[in-house]
Design a protein around this motif. Structure first.
Motif, PDB file in Angstrom:
ATOM      1  N   ALA A 170     -27.961  18.371   3.262  1.00 39.43           N
ATOM      2  CA  ALA A 170     -26.912  19.081   2.516  1.00 39.43           C
ATOM      3  C   ALA A 170     -26.218  18.155   1.523  1.00 39.43           C
ATOM      4  O   ALA A 170     -26.022  18.518   0.352  1.00 39.43           O
ATOM      5  CB  ALA A 170     -25.892  19.681   3.485  1.00 39.43           C
ATOM      6  N   VAL A 171     -25.862  16.966   1.958  1.00 38.91           N
ATOM      7  CA  VAL A 171     -25.211  16.004   1.056  1.00 38.91           C
ATOM      8  C   VAL A 171     -26.137  15.669  -0.107  1.00 38.91           C
ATOM      9  O   VAL A 171     -25.713  15.637  -1.265  1.00 38.91           O
ATOM     10  CB  VAL A 171     -24.782  14.735   1.824  1.00 38.91           C
ATOM     11  CG1 VAL A 171     -24.347  13.638   0.873  1.00 38.91           C
ATOM     12  CG2 VAL A 171     -23.667  15.061   2.818  1.00 38.91           C
TER      13      VAL A 171
ATOM     14  N   ALA B  38     -28.498  17.507  -1.374  1.00 39.22           N
ATOM     15  CA  ALA B  38     -28.608  18.665  -2.260  1.00 39.22           C
ATOM     16  C   ALA B  38     -27.353  18.820  -3.119  1.00 39.22           C
ATOM     17  O   ALA B  38     -27.443  19.088  -4.321  1.00 39.22           O
ATOM     18  CB  ALA B  38     -28.853  19.933  -1.441  1.00 39.22           C
ATOM     19  N   PHE B  39     -26.186  18.642  -2.527  1.00 33.16           N
ATOM     20  CA  PHE B  39     -24.935  18.776  -3.292  1.00 33.16           C
ATOM     21  C   PHE B  39     -24.780  17.678  -4.338  1.00 33.16           C
ATOM     22  O   PHE B  39     -24.095  17.872  -5.337  1.00 33.16           O
ATOM     23  CB  PHE B  39     -23.725  18.783  -2.365  1.00 33.16           C
ATOM     24  CG  PHE B  39     -23.526  20.090  -1.667  1.00 33.16           C
ATOM     25  CD1 PHE B  39     -23.461  21.290  -2.360  1.00 33.16           C
ATOM     26  CD2 PHE B  39     -23.404  20.137  -0.271  1.00 33.16           C
ATOM     27  CE1 PHE B  39     -23.281  22.503  -1.700  1.00 33.16           C
ATOM     28  CE2 PHE B  39     -23.212  21.339   0.388  1.00 33.16           C
ATOM     29  CZ  PHE B  39     -23.149  22.526  -0.327  1.00 33.16           C
TER      30      PHE B  39
ATOM     31  N   TRP C 261     -29.750  17.899   8.949  1.00 36.88           N
ATOM     32  CA  TRP C 261     -29.237  18.963   8.089  1.00 36.88           C
ATOM     33  C   TRP C 261     -28.044  18.487   7.260  1.00 36.88           C
ATOM     34  O   TRP C 261     -27.928  18.841   6.074  1.00 36.88           O
ATOM     35  CB  TRP C 261     -28.866  20.195   8.912  1.00 36.88           C
ATOM     36  CG  TRP C 261     -30.071  20.968   9.353  1.00 36.88           C
ATOM     37  CD1 TRP C 261     -30.540  21.113  10.623  1.00 36.88           C
ATOM     38  CD2 TRP C 261     -30.981  21.694   8.522  1.00 36.88           C
ATOM     39  NE1 TRP C 261     -31.683  21.878  10.625  1.00 36.88           N
ATOM     40  CE2 TRP C 261     -31.969  22.253   9.346  1.00 36.88           C
ATOM     41  CE3 TRP C 261     -31.065  21.916   7.150  1.00 36.88           C
ATOM     42  CZ2 TRP C 261     -33.022  23.025   8.856  1.00 36.88           C
ATOM     43  CZ3 TRP C 261     -32.116  22.699   6.652  1.00 36.88           C
ATOM     44  CH2 TRP C 261     -33.076  23.238   7.505  1.00 36.88           C
ATOM     45  N   LEU C 262     -27.170  17.695   7.858  1.00 37.04           N
ATOM     46  CA  LEU C 262     -26.026  17.181   7.087  1.00 37.04           C
ATOM     47  C   LEU C 262     -26.485  16.256   5.966  1.00 37.04           C
ATOM     48  O   LEU C 262     -25.993  16.344   4.839  1.00 37.04           O
ATOM     49  CB  LEU C 262     -25.039  16.455   8.000  1.00 37.04           C
ATOM     50  CG  LEU C 262     -24.139  17.340   8.839  1.00 37.04           C
ATOM     51  CD1 LEU C 262     -23.293  16.497   9.788  1.00 37.04           C
ATOM     52  CD2 LEU C 262     -23.249  18.206   7.960  1.00 37.04           C
TER      53      LEU C 262
END
Length: 124
Positions: free
Chosen positions: A114-115, A117-118, A110-111
């Motif tokens: 997230a990175v 995606a950002f 998940w991390l």
């Protein structure tokens, strides 16, 4: 076969397996604790199989880092869900000491996602 297709195929099999395990747990297991382990394992496997599809979408939009997430999601599924299923089927409860390793793999996936995606570039 490309790497992305490989992970998407495994994700689809993970979804299939989660439905099969959930149905087995609901209909073939009587012990409430074992039934709860099967339900938790099936639910987490389904969610993380779908997360692989999300990673493919992010990767397809240029978030190359998202290609690192699927092994964590599916590897976590094998460890987390596998140990819960094994205990539900009678394996020693000490196996539950391994379960959090799968949970940590989920968190890493998940991390990473997230990175990725950002870091996506805004659409023009």
């Amino acid at each position: 076969m490309g790497v992305d297709r490989f992970w998407l195929g495994l994700a689809a099999l993970g979804g299939f397996l989660s439905v099969a395990l959930g149905a087995f747990g609901a209909h073939a297991i009587a012990d409430p604790q074992a039934k709860a382990w099967m339900d938790t394992g099936a639910t987490y496997l389904m969610v993380h199989s779908l997360a692989v599809f999300a990673a493919a979408i992010v990767a397809g939009q240029g978030g190359w880092l998202a290609r690192i997430a699927p092994p964590f999601f599916l590897g976590g599924g094998i460890i987390f869900c596998g140990t819960l299923t094994a205990m539900a089927l009678g394996a020693p409860r000490i196996l539950g000491a391994v379960t959090p390793i799968g949970g940590l793999m989920f968190l890493v996936g998940w991390l990473v996602l997230a990175v990725a995606a950002f870091r996506l570039k805004p659409a023009a």
